[in-house]
Design a protein around this motif. Structure first.
Motif, mmCIF file in Angstrom:
data_model
loop_
_atom_site.group_PDB
_atom_site.id
_atom_site.type_symbol
_atom_site.label_atom_id
_atom_site.label_comp_id
_atom_site.label_asym_id
_atom_site.label_seq_id
_atom_site.Cartn_x
_atom_site.Cartn_y
_atom_site.Cartn_z
ATOM 1 N N LEU A 20 0.823 -1.205 0.000
ATOM 2 C CA LEU A 20 0.000 0.000 0.000
ATOM 3 C C LEU A 20 0.856 1.253 0.000
ATOM 4 O O LEU A 20 1.992 1.257 0.495
ATOM 5 N N CYS A 24 -3.215 5.664 1.102
ATOM 6 C CA CYS A 24 -4.258 4.664 1.331
ATOM 7 C C CYS A 24 -4.167 4.073 2.732
ATOM 8 O O CYS A 24 -5.189 3.705 3.318
ATOM 9 N N LYS A 53 -9.072 -5.227 4.431
ATOM 10 C CA LYS A 53 -10.007 -4.111 4.543
ATOM 11 C C LYS A 53 -9.703 -3.347 5.818
ATOM 12 O O LYS A 53 -9.438 -3.942 6.863
ATOM 13 N N LYS A 63 -11.540 1.088 3.081
ATOM 14 C CA LYS A 63 -10.849 0.774 1.844
ATOM 15 C C LYS A 63 -10.453 -0.696 1.844
ATOM 16 O O LYS A 63 -10.316 -1.314 2.903
ATOM 17 N N LYS A 64 -10.235 -1.236 0.644
ATOM 18 C CA LYS A 64 -9.821 -2.629 0.527
ATOM 19 C C LYS A 64 -8.888 -2.788 -0.668
ATOM 20 O O LYS A 64 -8.841 -1.926 -1.551
ATOM 21 N N THR A 65 -8.159 -3.875 -0.674
ATOM 22 C CA THR A 65 -7.249 -4.137 -1.778
ATOM 23 C C THR A 65 -8.037 -4.601 -2.999
ATOM 24 O O THR A 65 -8.967 -5.397 -2.872
ATOM 25 N N GLU A 66 -7.643 -4.109 -4.168
ATOM 26 C CA GLU A 66 -8.366 -4.397 -5.406
ATOM 27 C C GLU A 66 -7.647 -5.416 -6.286
ATOM 28 O O GLU A 66 -8.281 -6.105 -7.072
ATOM 29 N N THR A 80 -4.483 -0.765 -3.779
ATOM 30 C CA THR A 80 -5.805 -0.150 -3.667
ATOM 31 C C THR A 80 -6.036 0.936 -4.714
ATOM 32 O O THR A 80 -6.975 0.879 -5.499
#
Length: 327
Positions: A20, A24, A53, A63-66, A80
């Protein structure tokens, strides 16, 4: 040591901590995260991966990892926001400034094979070096990226999204609404491609509207503002050394890898004036090349850096184009 897995057979990825950026992650040094193994499908390689998350701070949205860790390391981006980890800029801007070529395949089968090989290389490497070699980067391009990068994290990016019901005057939750109640700026809530396609565009550095705007601003600041006459598709390289058409094409392909050789209609080198005319097949391609060349601070041909400017319309052609536009 456990045996290496073949992702074509396993088809998943597990990680202990996300990759990250500071923005973020948020200003709180004691962030609490939830971890869900195989919680979602990576939006790039389509493999199930470990989803994290968290709340980046007071007043921020969760927020979360995409994308998976492997895809993030390959491109050197945040899992993210998909911005470059070193400069905090879009991939398209970074690659244009450094002259990086996108070698990753887009078909599902080839992506799996490509990622498997890169993942094995990263495991074998002691320092975790990815496919990008920062030492070979263009010095002028890196300097431009440093000037464009923010000095401090931009935590406003973590704010909740604007409430769509508020814009319609129908939100009844008032202060309890988790979204922002304010009028957006022009284009902030514009509808474009779906999220899946938008993530892929940011990751691969193609058709990114934010990156395009930044590159246009850089081009205009260096005197490469696109002319109003849309019939102009020619760029001029000034101050060239003694070189051939092949030398110019090679330098252009190295500096602007996004422009393919068949998108260049002709290259004319004029030895007496030390310049070259590069005529592109389409205006949009010429603009893309001008933006990338301005980001790279010109073009280096045969060891000498040349200046780049737009060509001019031929006499008698501009009025005809204007009359056609008026009609």
């Amino acid at each position: 040591m456990p045996p290496k897995h073949d992702i074509n057979k396993v088809g998943s990825e597990s990680s202990d901590f996300p990759v990250l950026c500071e923005t973020c992650l948020g200003p709180n040094p004691y962030v609490r995260m939830t971890k869900q193994e195989f919680g979602h499908e990576c939006k790039i390689c389509n493999r199930p991966f470990t989803v994290f998350k968290w709340n980046p701070g007071e007043g921020g949205r969760f927020k979360k990892t995409e994308i998976c860790t492997t895809c993030a390391k390959i491109k050197g981006v945040c899992q993210t926001c998909l911005l470059d980890l070193e400069f905090g800029l879009p991939v398209q801007v970074r690659d244009a400034a450094l002259g990086r070529k996108n070698q990753a395949p887009t078909s599902d089968i080839n992506k799996q094979y490509y990622i498997q090989n890169l993942e094995a290389q990263m495991e074998d490497s002691a320092d975790g070096v990815t496919s990008f070699d920062s030492a070979a980067a263009n010095a002028a391009g890196r300097e431009m990226l440093k000037n464009m990068a923010r000095n401090d994290p931009y935590y406003k990016r973590n704010r909740p999204h604007i409430c769509s019901f508020f814009l319609k005057g129908e939100c009844k939750r008032g202060a309890e609404c988790p979204f922002r109640h304010e009028t957006p700026k022009e284009g902030e809530t514009s509808k474009g491609k779906n999220q899946q396609q938008s993530v892929q565009d940011r990751y691969y550095g193609r058709n990114d509207p934010v990156a395009g705007k930044m590159l246009r601003q850089v081009a205009e600041s260096k005197g490469l503002k696109a002319p109003e006459d849309k019939s102009i598709t020619t760029l001029l390289f000034l101050g060239l050394p003694s070189c051939t058409e092949s030398d110019v094409r090679t330098a252009l392909n190295f500096t602007v890898p996004a422009v393919k050789p068949d998108q260049i209609r002709s290259v004319s080198v004029v030895e007496s004036t030390h310049c070259a005319f590069i005529n592109f097949t389409d205006r949009a391609i010429a603009e893309r090349a001008a933006e990338a060349l301005s980001a790279a601070d010109g073009i280096e041909v045969s060891g000498k850096r040349a200046k780049v400017v737009w060509g001019r319309a031929r006499k008698g052609k501009a009025p005809a184009a204007a009359a056609a536009a008026a009609a």
